[in-house]
Scaffold this active site. Sequence first.
Site, short mmCIF file in Angstrom:
data_model
loop_
_atom_site.label_atom_id
_atom_site.label_comp_id
_atom_site.label_asym_id
_atom_site.label_seq_id
_atom_site.Cartn_x
_atom_site.Cartn_y
_atom_site.Cartn_z
N TYR A 150 -91.07 -1.35 91.63
CA TYR A 150 -92.28 -0.67 91.16
C TYR A 150 -93.11 -1.62 90.30
O TYR A 150 -94.33 -1.74 90.46
CB TYR A 150 -91.83 0.57 90.38
CG TYR A 150 -92.90 1.29 89.61
CD1 TYR A 150 -93.85 2.08 90.25
CD2 TYR A 150 -92.96 1.20 88.22
CE1 TYR A 150 -94.82 2.76 89.53
CE2 TYR A 150 -93.92 1.87 87.49
CZ TYR A 150 -94.86 2.64 88.16
OH TYR A 150 -95.82 3.31 87.44
N ASN A 179 -95.33 4.63 79.17
CA ASN A 179 -94.79 6.00 79.07
C ASN A 179 -95.80 7.03 78.56
O ASN A 179 -95.76 7.42 77.39
CB ASN A 179 -93.56 6.02 78.15
CG ASN A 179 -92.43 5.21 78.72
OD1 ASN A 179 -92.07 5.34 79.88
ND2 ASN A 179 -91.89 4.32 77.91
N GLU A 192 -89.50 13.28 87.45
CA GLU A 192 -89.99 13.42 86.08
C GLU A 192 -89.55 12.24 85.21
O GLU A 192 -88.55 11.60 85.47
CB GLU A 192 -89.50 14.74 85.45
CG GLU A 192 -88.01 14.84 85.21
CD GLU A 192 -87.21 15.16 86.47
OE1 GLU A 192 -87.75 15.10 87.58
OE2 GLU A 192 -86.00 15.45 86.33
N LYS A 193 -90.35 11.98 84.16
CA LYS A 193 -90.03 10.88 83.24
C LYS A 193 -89.25 11.43 82.04
O LYS A 193 -89.12 12.63 81.88
CB LYS A 193 -91.29 10.21 82.71
CG LYS A 193 -92.37 10.02 83.69
CD LYS A 193 -92.14 8.81 84.58
CE LYS A 193 -93.30 8.71 85.54
NZ LYS A 193 -94.57 9.07 84.91
N ALA A 194 -88.85 10.50 81.16
CA ALA A 194 -87.94 10.86 80.06
C ALA A 194 -88.43 12.02 79.18
O ALA A 194 -87.67 12.99 79.00
CB ALA A 194 -87.64 9.63 79.22
N ARG A 221 -87.89 3.22 73.68
CA ARG A 221 -89.19 3.21 74.36
C ARG A 221 -90.25 3.64 73.35
O ARG A 221 -89.94 4.19 72.29
CB ARG A 221 -89.22 4.22 75.53
CG ARG A 221 -88.29 3.94 76.68
CD ARG A 221 -88.72 2.72 77.49
NE ARG A 221 -87.88 2.54 78.68
CZ ARG A 221 -86.69 1.94 78.68
NH1 ARG A 221 -86.17 1.48 77.56
NH2 ARG A 221 -86.00 1.80 79.80
N ARG A 285 -88.22 -1.22 75.06
CA ARG A 285 -89.57 -1.61 75.47
C ARG A 285 -90.59 -1.01 74.52
O ARG A 285 -90.57 0.19 74.26
CB ARG A 285 -89.86 -1.12 76.88
CG ARG A 285 -91.30 -1.35 77.31
CD ARG A 285 -91.55 -0.84 78.70
NE ARG A 285 -90.88 -1.65 79.69
CZ ARG A 285 -90.51 -1.20 80.89
NH1 ARG A 285 -90.71 0.06 81.22
NH2 ARG A 285 -89.91 -2.00 81.74
P1 NAD Z 1 -98.10 11.23 89.30
O1 NAD Z 1 -96.96 10.98 90.24
O2 NAD Z 1 -98.16 12.54 88.60
O3 NAD Z 1 -99.48 11.00 90.06
C1 NAD Z 1 -99.63 10.12 91.14
C2 NAD Z 1 -100.31 10.89 92.26
O4 NAD Z 1 -100.50 10.01 93.38
C3 NAD Z 1 -99.45 12.07 92.77
O5 NAD Z 1 -100.15 13.30 92.65
C4 NAD Z 1 -99.21 11.71 94.22
O6 NAD Z 1 -99.21 12.84 95.11
C5 NAD Z 1 -100.38 10.78 94.55
N1 NAD Z 1 -100.09 10.00 95.73
C6 NAD Z 1 -98.90 9.42 96.08
N2 NAD Z 1 -99.00 8.87 97.30
C7 NAD Z 1 -100.28 9.10 97.74
C8 NAD Z 1 -100.97 8.79 98.92
N3 NAD Z 1 -100.36 8.12 99.93
N4 NAD Z 1 -102.24 9.18 99.06
C9 NAD Z 1 -102.87 9.87 98.06
N5 NAD Z 1 -102.25 10.20 96.90
C10 NAD Z 1 -100.97 9.82 96.75
O7 NAD Z 1 -98.08 10.01 88.26
P2 NAD Z 1 -98.89 9.80 86.90
O8 NAD Z 1 -97.91 9.82 85.81
O9 NAD Z 1 -100.06 10.69 86.86
O10 NAD Z 1 -99.36 8.28 87.09
C11 NAD Z 1 -100.65 7.91 87.52
C12 NAD Z 1 -100.71 6.39 87.66
O11 NAD Z 1 -100.39 5.78 86.42
C13 NAD Z 1 -99.77 5.82 88.69
O12 NAD Z 1 -100.37 4.74 89.35
C14 NAD Z 1 -98.61 5.32 87.85
O13 NAD Z 1 -97.91 4.27 88.50
C15 NAD Z 1 -99.34 4.84 86.62
N6 NAD Z 1 -98.45 4.83 85.43
C16 NAD Z 1 -98.04 5.99 84.86
C17 NAD Z 1 -97.22 5.95 83.75
C18 NAD Z 1 -96.75 7.20 83.06
O14 NAD Z 1 -96.06 7.08 82.06
N7 NAD Z 1 -97.11 8.39 83.50
C19 NAD Z 1 -96.78 4.71 83.24
C20 NAD Z 1 -97.20 3.55 83.86
C21 NAD Z 1 -98.06 3.61 84.95
#
Ligand code: NAD
Length: 325
Positions: A150, A179, A192-194, A221, A285
């Site tokens: 990832y 996070n 789900e996350k932590a 974290r 982290r």
């Molecule tokens: P989330 O999983 O709730 O949201 C991601 C969304 O992307 C989901 O609704 C999913 O259905 C959609 N998705 C997945 N595959 C898809 C596709 N092929 N086409 C269209 N949509 C698609 O995650 P989040 O927590 O809202 O994270 C949003 C972004 O932030 C992500 O890129 C994630 O990697 C990044 N991020 C989040 C965190 C965190 O702590 N939440 C930390 C670091 C990075």
Amino acid sequence: MGTSKRRALVTGAGGFIGGHLVKYLQDKGYWVRGVDIKEHEFKKSSADEFLLLDLRAAGNCLTAADGIDEVYSLAANMGGIGFITFAKAEVMRDNVLINTHMLEAARLNRIKRYFYSSSACIYPTFKQTNSDVPGLKENDAYPADPDNEYGWEKLFTERLAKDYYLDFGLETRVARFHNIFGPEGTWEGGKEKAPAAVCRKIAMAKDGETIEIWGDGKQTRSFCYIDDCLEGIYRLTQSDHREPLNIGSDRLVTIDELYDMASGLAGKKIVKRYDPSKPQGVRGRNSDNTLVKKVLAWEPKVPLEEGMSRTYRWIEKQVKDKYKL
Ligand code: NAD
């Protein structure tokens, strides 16, 4: 479609951060198109237009970016440590496809600003081996050694976003989230996350019950509340800063402390049982916010206790509604 309003595309609008961002941008006066492969799990999207599209396909990315001024690229196949540890190829393949096609669609549509959500997972494992780690600075990213696939994919897309600026002049902005948590995020099912997992376990437990904790509870974290994250995303996108920036909190806590906080909020006593065989990611982290404070005059405002309280109340309600507890 509004004529004078700025038009934003939020990809991943059916997800946690994207779902909140749609509303945030509308409050700023934007016309917003939300795109996701699924509807939002917990609410009807407030987006002015919501399209169900699989962004792994190039043609769908073109449809999504059509007529748009600013792209907020949040779509990703991701989840907590339990998911990304066991779906390596899937995570790498899907996210490379989504991000490569989305950047190219943005170029073809002459998008003015492109925000990309990277992650603290890009930072090298060798800088995260103790619980008591110093905060990660943006220039700690290289030499690269992310802990998992990832993180490697995020690093690849960070570079691609920069290359699209260097080669084509696409104005890309990159945040490294640490996070992010809050209500309306996945709270069960393995993705789900932590913070959400902790709140769910406590909400489902009876007073005095034993709860299983992944690892030994001493891993650390930092956690950033969603409202602060949205403000950071917006400031960064509007700024002239073309290098990645941390968006996170610099307050380090152990997973044990997170459990104690949630059980305190619930008014329940719990007994902890540790399972070191479960994945726990890097040992420690934290975010170093020196640069982001300087560049965006941004730092998190919502204290962890307050954010956890709002999140716990929301998850407690989901648990009660679903399991009739
Ligand atoms: P989330 O999983 O709730 O949201 C991601 C969304 O992307 C989901 O609704 C999913 O259905 C959609 N998705 C997945 N595959 C898809 C596709 N092929 N086409 C269209 N949509 C698609 O995650 P989040 O927590 O809202 O994270 C949003 C972004 O932030 C992500 O890129 C994630 O990697 C990044 N991020 C989040 C965190 C965190 O702590 N939440 C930390 C670091 C990075």
